[in-house]
Design a protein around this motif. Structure first.
Motif, PDB file in Angstrom:
ATOM      1  N   LEU A   1     -34.179 -34.112 -15.909  1.00 50.42           N
ATOM      2  CA  LEU A   1     -33.318 -33.705 -17.026  1.00 50.42           C
ATOM      3  C   LEU A   1     -33.331 -34.740 -18.150  1.00 50.42           C
ATOM      4  O   LEU A   1     -33.529 -34.402 -19.324  1.00 50.42           O
ATOM      5  N   ASP A   2     -33.117 -36.008 -17.820  1.00 50.43           N
ATOM      6  CA  ASP A   2     -33.052 -37.033 -18.861  1.00 50.43           C
ATOM      7  C   ASP A   2     -34.398 -37.209 -19.564  1.00 50.43           C
ATOM      8  O   ASP A   2     -34.439 -37.473 -20.779  1.00 50.43           O
ATOM      9  N   SER A   3     -35.486 -37.066 -18.843  1.00 49.29           N
ATOM     10  CA  SER A   3     -36.792 -37.212 -19.494  1.00 49.29           C
ATOM     11  C   SER A   3     -37.038 -36.064 -20.471  1.00 49.29           C
ATOM     12  O   SER A   3     -37.671 -36.259 -21.522  1.00 49.29           O
ATOM     13  N   HIS A   4     -36.534 -34.881 -20.157  1.00 49.59           N
ATOM     14  CA  HIS A   4     -36.640 -33.763 -21.101  1.00 49.59           C
ATOM     15  C   HIS A   4     -35.733 -33.983 -22.311  1.00 49.59           C
ATOM     16  O   HIS A   4     -36.097 -33.632 -23.439  1.00 49.59           O
ATOM     17  N   ARG A   5     -34.582 -34.581 -22.083  1.00 50.87           N
ATOM     18  CA  ARG A   5     -33.710 -34.919 -23.203  1.00 50.87           C
ATOM     19  C   ARG A   5     -34.397 -35.927 -24.122  1.00 50.87           C
ATOM     20  O   ARG A   5     -34.315 -35.823 -25.348  1.00 50.87           O
ATOM     21  N   LEU A   6     -35.098 -36.890 -23.521  1.00 55.19           N
ATOM     22  CA  LEU A   6     -35.835 -37.862 -24.328  1.00 55.19           C
ATOM     23  C   LEU A   6     -36.899 -37.162 -25.167  1.00 55.19           C
ATOM     24  O   LEU A   6     -37.089 -37.498 -26.345  1.00 55.19           O
ATOM     25  N   LEU A   7     -37.587 -36.193 -24.600  1.00 55.10           N
ATOM     26  CA  LEU A   7     -38.601 -35.462 -25.357  1.00 55.10           C
ATOM     27  C   LEU A   7     -37.978 -34.693 -26.513  1.00 55.10           C
ATOM     28  O   LEU A   7     -38.582 -34.584 -27.594  1.00 55.10           O
ATOM     29  N   ALA A   8     -36.784 -34.146 -26.292  1.00 49.92           N
ATOM     30  CA  ALA A   8     -36.095 -33.445 -27.377  1.00 49.92           C
ATOM     31  C   ALA A   8     -35.753 -34.415 -28.506  1.00 49.92           C
ATOM     32  O   ALA A   8     -35.928 -34.099 -29.693  1.00 49.92           O
ATOM     33  N   PHE A   9     -35.275 -35.595 -28.145  1.00 53.25           N
ATOM     34  CA  PHE A   9     -34.976 -36.617 -29.147  1.00 53.25           C
ATOM     35  C   PHE A   9     -36.260 -37.051 -29.859  1.00 53.25           C
ATOM     36  O   PHE A   9     -36.289 -37.189 -31.092  1.00 53.25           O
TER      37      PHE A   9
ATOM     38  N   GLY B   1     -28.032 -33.237 -26.034  1.00 50.93           N
ATOM     39  CA  GLY B   1     -29.189 -32.445 -25.651  1.00 50.93           C
ATOM     40  C   GLY B   1     -29.155 -31.868 -24.253  1.00 50.93           C
ATOM     41  O   GLY B   1     -30.002 -31.039 -23.901  1.00 50.93           O
ATOM     42  N   GLU B   2     -28.173 -32.276 -23.434  1.00 49.80           N
ATOM     43  CA  GLU B   2     -28.160 -31.806 -22.040  1.00 49.80           C
ATOM     44  C   GLU B   2     -27.986 -30.293 -21.962  1.00 49.80           C
ATOM     45  O   GLU B   2     -28.730 -29.610 -21.244  1.00 49.80           O
ATOM     46  N   ARG B   3     -27.018 -29.770 -22.686  1.00 46.24           N
ATOM     47  CA  ARG B   3     -26.774 -28.320 -22.646  1.00 46.24           C
ATOM     48  C   ARG B   3     -28.001 -27.559 -23.146  1.00 46.24           C
ATOM     49  O   ARG B   3     -28.406 -26.551 -22.542  1.00 46.24           O
ATOM     50  N   GLU B   4     -28.596 -28.057 -24.229  1.00 41.99           N
ATOM     51  CA  GLU B   4     -29.753 -27.373 -24.804  1.00 41.99           C
ATOM     52  C   GLU B   4     -30.936 -27.348 -23.840  1.00 41.99           C
ATOM     53  O   GLU B   4     -31.627 -26.321 -23.710  1.00 41.99           O
ATOM     54  N   VAL B   5     -31.182 -28.471 -23.151  1.00 40.05           N
ATOM     55  CA  VAL B   5     -32.285 -28.506 -22.187  1.00 40.05           C
ATOM     56  C   VAL B   5     -32.028 -27.528 -21.052  1.00 40.05           C
ATOM     57  O   VAL B   5     -32.922 -26.757 -20.660  1.00 40.05           O
ATOM     58  N   ARG B   6     -30.823 -27.539 -20.528  1.00 41.48           N
ATOM     59  CA  ARG B   6     -30.503 -26.613 -19.427  1.00 41.48           C
ATOM     60  C   ARG B   6     -30.674 -25.158 -19.871  1.00 41.48           C
ATOM     61  O   ARG B   6     -31.180 -24.313 -19.117  1.00 41.48           O
ATOM     62  N   GLU B   7     -30.265 -24.862 -21.094  1.00 47.15           N
ATOM     63  CA  GLU B   7     -30.386 -23.498 -21.599  1.00 47.15           C
ATOM     64  C   GLU B   7     -31.857 -23.105 -21.777  1.00 47.15           C
ATOM     65  O   GLU B   7     -32.239 -21.969 -21.484  1.00 47.15           O
ATOM     66  N   GLU B   8     -32.669 -24.042 -22.258  1.00 44.62           N
ATOM     67  CA  GLU B   8     -34.092 -23.750 -22.421  1.00 44.62           C
ATOM     68  C   GLU B   8     -34.778 -23.524 -21.084  1.00 44.62           C
ATOM     69  O   GLU B   8     -35.630 -22.642 -20.949  1.00 44.62           O
ATOM     70  N   VAL B   9     -34.418 -24.323 -20.089  1.00 42.60           N
ATOM     71  CA  VAL B   9     -34.996 -24.147 -18.751  1.00 42.60           C
ATOM     72  C   VAL B   9     -34.611 -22.775 -18.188  1.00 42.60           C
ATOM     73  O   VAL B   9     -35.458 -22.049 -17.648  1.00 42.60           O
ATOM     74  N   ALA B  10     -33.340 -22.421 -18.325  1.00 41.63           N
ATOM     75  CA  ALA B  10     -32.879 -21.114 -17.858  1.00 41.63           C
ATOM     76  C   ALA B  10     -33.575 -19.994 -18.620  1.00 41.63           C
ATOM     77  O   ALA B  10     -33.985 -18.975 -18.034  1.00 41.63           O
ATOM     78  N   GLY B  11     -33.739 -20.181 -19.926  1.00 46.75           N
ATOM     79  CA  GLY B  11     -34.394 -19.164 -20.738  1.00 46.75           C
ATOM     80  C   GLY B  11     -35.842 -18.952 -20.342  1.00 46.75           C
ATOM     81  O   GLY B  11     -36.340 -17.819 -20.347  1.00 46.75           O
ATOM     82  N   ALA B  12     -36.530 -20.026 -19.984  1.00 42.40           N
ATOM     83  CA  ALA B  12     -37.920 -19.905 -19.543  1.00 42.40           C
ATOM     84  C   ALA B  12     -38.014 -19.051 -18.284  1.00 42.40           C
ATOM     85  O   ALA B  12     -38.881 -18.179 -18.170  1.00 42.40           O
ATOM     86  N   ARG B  13     -37.110 -19.294 -17.357  1.00 42.86           N
ATOM     87  CA  ARG B  13     -37.119 -18.503 -16.118  1.00 42.86           C
ATOM     88  C   ARG B  13     -36.775 -17.045 -16.403  1.00 42.86           C
ATOM     89  O   ARG B  13     -37.356 -16.136 -15.802  1.00 42.86           O
ATOM     90  N   GLN B  14     -35.860 -16.819 -17.322  1.00 37.60           N
ATOM     91  CA  GLN B  14     -35.498 -15.450 -17.683  1.00 37.60           C
ATOM     92  C   GLN B  14     -36.655 -14.700 -18.329  1.00 37.60           C
ATOM     93  O   GLN B  14     -36.759 -13.481 -18.217  1.00 37.60           O
ATOM     94  N   ARG B  15     -37.529 -15.445 -19.002  1.00 37.31           N
ATOM     95  CA  ARG B  15     -38.712 -14.827 -19.609  1.00 37.31           C
ATOM     96  C   ARG B  15     -39.842 -14.640 -18.599  1.00 37.31           C
ATOM     97  O   ARG B  15     -40.933 -14.207 -18.954  1.00 37.31           O
ATOM     98  N   GLY B  16     -39.592 -14.988 -17.352  1.00 35.89           N
ATOM     99  CA  GLY B  16     -40.573 -14.770 -16.301  1.00 35.89           C
ATOM    100  C   GLY B  16     -41.489 -15.935 -16.025  1.00 35.89           C
ATOM    101  O   GLY B  16     -42.455 -15.805 -15.269  1.00 35.89           O
ATOM    102  N   ILE B  17     -41.208 -17.097 -16.629  1.00 35.12           N
ATOM    103  CA  ILE B  17     -42.027 -18.281 -16.357  1.00 35.12           C
ATOM    104  C   ILE B  17     -41.535 -18.913 -15.053  1.00 35.12           C
ATOM    105  O   ILE B  17     -40.426 -19.417 -14.980  1.00 35.12           O
ATOM    106  N   SER B  18     -42.368 -18.856 -14.030  1.00 37.24           N
ATOM    107  CA  SER B  18     -41.976 -19.398 -12.725  1.00 37.24           C
ATOM    108  C   SER B  18     -42.826 -20.591 -12.331  1.00 37.24           C
ATOM    109  O   SER B  18     -42.529 -21.280 -11.357  1.00 37.24           O
ATOM    110  N   GLY B  19     -43.897 -20.835 -13.070  1.00 37.51           N
ATOM    111  CA  GLY B  19     -44.773 -21.974 -12.803  1.00 37.51           C
ATOM    112  C   GLY B  19     -45.242 -22.580 -14.112  1.00 37.51           C
ATOM    113  O   GLY B  19     -45.283 -21.899 -15.146  1.00 37.51           O
TER     114      GLY B  19
END
Length: 213
Positions: A101-109, A163-181
């Protein structure tokens, strides 16, 4: 003089996914051979293979054996090292694997500072080749500084919950779009490529885009 057609490539990726590292290297090869009338804007989007992973980290081999079984890991590691060598990656299976999670937040920053690509490359190298724990905040700040970010600004961001909420939402959104890998590549908002494909697969897409540019 004509202006190059900009192609946006979104890579849904996790920073502890070996195939994501390989996939980015292969994409880079394809971009280097792309038609001259194209330019590229590459952006990383977050994914978490294991959102429940410990933030403190556990030994990589222990985690892999728990997930895949010792027999499979024994065969997997030589294979991954051989594939990595072909892409200029020296995979090392020492060190810890932790929550990303934190490494993804760093990428967002880093994206907000136009430094996402060098920071992503530094994260991959730190985890896969240098036995660094990219779940550790001090390590992330060190990586950020070496990749060209202001260390104080990176620290302030990482030590907050920005950025924590945004990263979590993006991860959830990816799965909702059918990205599983991952990796998962979305090119020009139209073409989708799943997995660490050979450069030729990307080159074929680039050729189609170039023809219509």
């Amino acid at each position: 003089m004509s202006v190059a057609r900009k192609v946006v490539i979104e890579i849904t990726s996790d920073n502890v996914c070996p195939w994501c590292y390989i996939g980015k290297k292969r994409l880079d090869k394809a971009i280097a051979r792309a038609p001259s009338n194209l330019s590229f804007d590459v952006r990383f989007r977050p994914f978490q293979l294991d959102p429940t992973a410990s933030p403190y980290g556990v030994p990589k081999l222990e985690a892999y054996e728990r997930k895949f079984g010792a027999d499979r890991v024994e065969k997997m590691i030589p294979h991954m090292k051989a594939v990595g060598e072909a892409e200029g990656i020296k995979f090392d299976y020492g060190g810890l694997i932790a929550n990303t999670l934190d490494s993804h937040r760093l990428l967002a920053f880093a994206a907000s500072q136009n430094k996402q690509l060098p920071v992503s490359a530094a994260l991959f190298a730190a985890y896969f080749e240098n036995q660094q724990n990219i779940g550790d905040r001090e390590t992330l700040i060190e990586i950020a500084a070496k990749a060209g970010l202001d260390a104080d600004a990176a620290r302030a961001y990482i030590e907050s919950d920005a950025g924590e909420r945004e990263v979590r939402e993006e991860v959830a959104g990816a799965r909702q779009r059918g990205i599983s890998g991952v990796p998962f590549f979305r090119i020009d908002g139209l073409y989708e490529i799943s997995g660490a494909q050979d450069p030729a697969v990307f080159e074929e897409v680039f050729a189609k885009i170039a023809e219509s540019a």
